[in-house]
Write an enzyme that holds these catalytic residues in place. Structure first.
Site, PDB file in Angstrom:
ATOM      1  N   LYS A 107       0.763  -1.082   0.091  1.00 17.93           N
ATOM      2  CA  LYS A 107      -0.182   0.065  -0.070  1.00 17.93           C
ATOM      3  C   LYS A 107       0.884   1.041  -0.058  1.00 17.93           C
ATOM      4  O   LYS A 107       2.013   0.945   0.482  1.00 17.93           O
ATOM      5  CB  LYS A 107      -0.793   0.130   1.271  1.00 17.93           C
TER       6      LYS A 107
HETATM    7  N1  GLU Z   1      -7.027  -0.108  -3.291  1.00 15.55           N
HETATM    8  C1  GLU Z   1      -7.947  -1.211  -3.464  1.00 15.55           C
HETATM    9  C2  GLU Z   1      -7.787  -2.178  -2.322  1.00 15.55           C
HETATM   10  O1  GLU Z   1      -7.746  -1.750  -1.336  1.00 15.55           O
HETATM   11  C3  GLU Z   1      -7.224  -1.993  -4.856  1.00 15.55           C
HETATM   12  C4  GLU Z   1      -6.006  -2.519  -4.932  1.00 15.55           C
HETATM   13  C5  GLU Z   1      -5.532  -2.924  -6.174  1.00 15.55           C
HETATM   14  O2  GLU Z   1      -6.234  -3.008  -7.223  1.00 15.55           O
HETATM   15  O3  GLU Z   1      -4.241  -3.173  -6.393  1.00 15.55           O
HETATM   16  O4  GLU Z   1      -8.274  -3.316  -2.637  1.00 15.55           O
END
Ligand code: GLU
Length: 417
Positions: A107
């Site tokens: 993240k």
């Molecule tokens: N931000 C989204 C999540 O928390 C998508 C992450 C992604 O598509 O890599 O799952």
């Protein structure tokens, strides 16, 4: 590694410790999974439109890369900090493993007030942040995606910045891009579509689908609004929705298609149809069949958990329920669809986008949606089976599957050197 300690990170760690004990997880593997593998803190200086220079704090955390490159969104929000990003990275690891995607979790984020920034400032922020974390990302290493207050435009800027450094177009470095630069059909709707899909399956399991079920959705960004759209399409009466500015309520049910056009024009749900207003926090406490928290983490705590009256709680957001609140909700018999399952549709279609980019071969929207439905359905069934067989709640079951997959791969790979 106290650097990571904050409420959200400690909650994520607590959840892992709980399932580690239940699963009799190898102590060494458990220890290795309790902290991120790598974390980067960067200063992100940009020129504001008024000519002044401002420095923002940016982060990228990679939790685990046992099953493949790391994957996870980038958020621009004023509450972003190292601990929160690390917790979200850990949840991505379990989410990807639960859905059987060949990824570890990551993240990233920048601490800022996106609502107060111009598009040009956002572009400079995204590009400079990308430059600062450039050594960490890449289609074989770590693949960012949208999260709170980032969208397909942000992804296009990240892709462009990265590609300029590499010297040729590298669409596979990020997912959630516009379709015209290598994005996937169906990606924008994927998270909300997945949430609605898991709700449908829960309604079937609980045999609650016959009468017109009611729902409330907290948060009306990409996830909340698309979830409301599909719940409505499934014949569910959405009685309340809210965003940062407030909420609207109608016992008869909201006209979601018209509400979506209204929000596209006005940027908020407030004022729609001159309906009764409802405070954001009160949306959570409505007497509805389905509640979808689709905004921030830690919105349901031990202070309001006993006032939650839904039958199904589908976590559109990451980490909306604290571990203390989780126990209270379980004792009330609420069927919780944990975030690592409910909101996994986004990363599932991100995976499809990455595969399409690598193969330079693109799928139709029907193909994307069909494969998404298959993966979500399979994961939901697996969680339901483990929860029934082992007599544990859904979150524990989902984590046992996710953590179990990562752990067995770790055991097989061994510890280098
Ligand atoms: N931000 C989204 C999540 O928390 C998508 C992450 C992604 O598509 O890599 O799952």
């Amino acid at each position: 590694m106290q650097e990571f300690y904050n409420e959200t990170f400690l909650n994520a760690q607590k959840q892992l410790d709980h399932v580690a004990q239940l699963m009799n997880l190898d102590a060494g593997v458990h220890e290795r999974l309790r902290y991120p593998r790598k974390a980067l803190i960067v200063s992100v200086p940009i020129k504001l439109d008024n000519g002044q220079t401002k420095v923002f704090s940016g982060y990228r955390v990679q939790h685990d890369q046992t099953l493949g490159p790391t994957k996870g969104g980038i958020r621009f929000h004023h509450e972003v900090n190292l601990g929160e990003v690390a917790a979200l990275a850990m949840w991505m690891t379990w989410k990807c493993a639960l859905l059987n995607l060949p990824y570890g979790g990551a993240k990233g984020g920048v601490c800022c007030f996106p609502e107060e920034m111009s598009v040009n400032e956002m572009e400079r922020l995204a590009r400079r942040y990308t430059t600062e974390i450039l050594s960490m990302i890449g289609p074989e290493k770590d693949i960012p995606a949208p999260d709170m207050y980032t969208n397909e435009n942000t992804m296009a800027w990240i892709m462009d910045t990265y590609s300029n450094f590499i010297g040729y177009a590298v669409p596979g470095v990020v997912t959630g891009k516009p379709v015209s630069v290598g994005g996937s059909l169906g990606r924008k709707e994927a998270t909300g579509r997945g949430v609605a899909h898991t709700v449908k399956m829960a309604l079937e399991k609980l045999q609650l689908g016959k009468d017109e079920p009611t729902a409330a959705v907290q948060g009306f960004g990409n996830v909340g609004s698309i979830t409301a759209k599909y719940l409505h399409q499934q014949g569910i009466r959405v009685v309340a929705v809210s965003d940062v500015q407030g909420g609207v309520y109608s016992a008869k049910g909201l006209d979601i298609p018209r509400l979506l056009s209204y929000v596209a024009e006005r940027g908020t749900v407030v004022g729609f149809d001159d309906l009764d207003t409802i405070e954001n926090k009160d949306v959570l406490e409505l007497e509805v069949d389905i509640l979808v928290p689709a905004a921030l983490a830690n919105v349901i705590t031990e202070h309001n958990a006993d006032r939650i009256k839904c039958k199904i709680l589908a976590e559109g957001a990451n980490g909306p329920v604290t571990p203390e609140a989780d126990l209270i909700l379980q004792n009330k018999g609420i069927f919780i669809i944990p975030g690592i399952l409910a909101n996994a549709g986004g990363v599932v279609v991100s995976y499809f986008e990455w595969v399409q980019d690598i193969q330079h071969l693109f799928w139709s929207e029907e193909q994307v949606n069909e494969k998404l439905g298959y993966l979500m359905g399979r994961a939901f069934e697996e969680v339901y089976q483990v929860s029934t067989n082992k007599k544990v709640d859904n979150r524990t079951a989902a984590m046992m599957i996710g953590v179990g997959r990562v752990a067995s791969a770790k055991m097989l790979r061994g510890l280098y050197p």
